[in-house]
Design a protein around this motif. Structure first.
Motif, PDB file in Angstrom:
ATOM      1  N   SER A   1      11.427   8.345  58.124  1.00 47.14           N
ATOM      2  CA  SER A   1      10.313   9.165  57.468  1.00 47.14           C
ATOM      3  C   SER A   1      10.645   9.414  56.120  1.00 47.14           C
ATOM      4  N   THR A   2      12.087   9.633  55.971  1.00 51.12           N
ATOM      5  CA  THR A   2      12.295   9.532  54.316  1.00 51.12           C
ATOM      6  C   THR A   2      12.134   8.359  53.709  1.00 51.12           C
ATOM      7  N   LEU A   3      12.465   7.188  54.372  1.00 52.60           N
ATOM      8  CA  LEU A   3      12.400   6.051  53.788  1.00 52.60           C
ATOM      9  C   LEU A   3      10.946   5.804  53.626  1.00 52.60           C
ATOM     10  N   HIS A   4       9.922   6.054  54.463  1.00 51.37           N
ATOM     11  CA  HIS A   4       8.332   5.942  54.395  1.00 51.37           C
ATOM     12  C   HIS A   4       7.874   6.654  53.121  1.00 51.37           C
ATOM     13  N   ALA A   5       8.558   7.949  53.168  1.00 48.55           N
ATOM     14  CA  ALA A   5       7.961   8.861  52.133  1.00 48.55           C
ATOM     15  C   ALA A   5       8.454   8.257  50.615  1.00 48.55           C
ATOM     16  N   ASN A   6       9.466   7.416  50.574  1.00 47.61           N
ATOM     17  CA  ASN A   6       9.803   6.833  49.251  1.00 47.61           C
ATOM     18  C   ASN A   6       9.449   5.374  49.126  1.00 47.61           C
ATOM     19  N   ALA A   7       8.548   4.861  49.910  1.00 49.01           N
ATOM     20  CA  ALA A   7       8.066   3.602  50.099  1.00 49.01           C
ATOM     21  C   ALA A   7       7.920   3.054  48.467  1.00 49.01           C
ATOM     22  N   GLN A   8       7.255   3.734  47.817  1.00 52.40           N
ATOM     23  CA  GLN A   8       6.943   3.487  46.449  1.00 52.40           C
ATOM     24  C   GLN A   8       8.315   3.033  45.634  1.00 52.40           C
ATOM     25  N   THR A   9       9.206   3.757  45.654  1.00 52.09           N
ATOM     26  CA  THR A   9      10.557   3.380  45.078  1.00 52.09           C
ATOM     27  C   THR A   9      11.026   2.219  45.445  1.00 52.09           C
TER      28      THR A   9
END
Length: 153
Positions: A115-123
């Motif tokens: 979920s953290t990876l998804h939340a930082n998909a932009q980066t």
DNA sequence: GCCAACGTTGGC
DNA sequence: GCCAACGTTGGC
């Protein structure tokens, strides 16, 4: 040096299992997918680093970092009749399935949840693990993505 | 070589 | 337990 992400179900084999192995090393056996086989056999090199990802568990995500300590070599479990990963079409004289040995570098201080990876998909850009329907148990990670992911720890 | 059926993966 | 995705198998 290449970077990778390697998935495993922690109920079967997780970071904690690897931590208890002699020299914190183990063979990454049981891969039965041709795309992944090719990566193991042809692309993974000694010294490469990989994220150890836990799938099919309460909090899917990255839990550790491992180092590839061998080049690809034939997976002996394919030859063991009765073994869960036995494949009678893999001939010891022309092995079909390959594996590498990995060594635990460290557990993450704080696991990085999917979920953290998804939340930082932009980066993170086009991180393959985030793609819908991705079913490969090993995927390549760019150096930029590698560092961007570690920065989330 | 096509493609439908089937099996597996893996998040939810 | 559900279901979408997709790799593999096998008949033709």
């Amino acid at each position: 040096m290449n970077h990778w992400l390697m998935k495993s179900e922690p109920a079967t084999f997780g970071v904690e299992h690897l931590a208890k192995k002699p020299r914190r090393r183990a063979a990454w056996d049981g891969v039965r997918n041709y795309t992944v086989r090719n990566m193991l056999r042809d692309q993974m090199k000694k010294g490469d680093l990989a994220f150890f990802y836990h799938s099919s568990c309460e909090v899917p995500g990255i839990y550790g970092i491992v180092r590839i300590v061998t080049e690809g070599y034939p997976d002996p479990t394919a030859f063991k009749r009765g073994h869960a990963h036995f494949d009678d079409k893999s001939d010891p004289k022309a092995p079909r399935w390959f594996m590498v040995d990995v060594e635990l570098v460290r557990r993450l201080r704080k696991p990085i949840a999917l979920s953290t990876l998804h939340a930082n998909a932009q980066t993170l850009g086009e991180l393959l693990i985030l793609k819908r329907g991705n079913r490969l148990s090993i995927v390549p990670v760019s150096a930029e993505q590698w560092h961007a992911v570690i920065a989330l720890e």
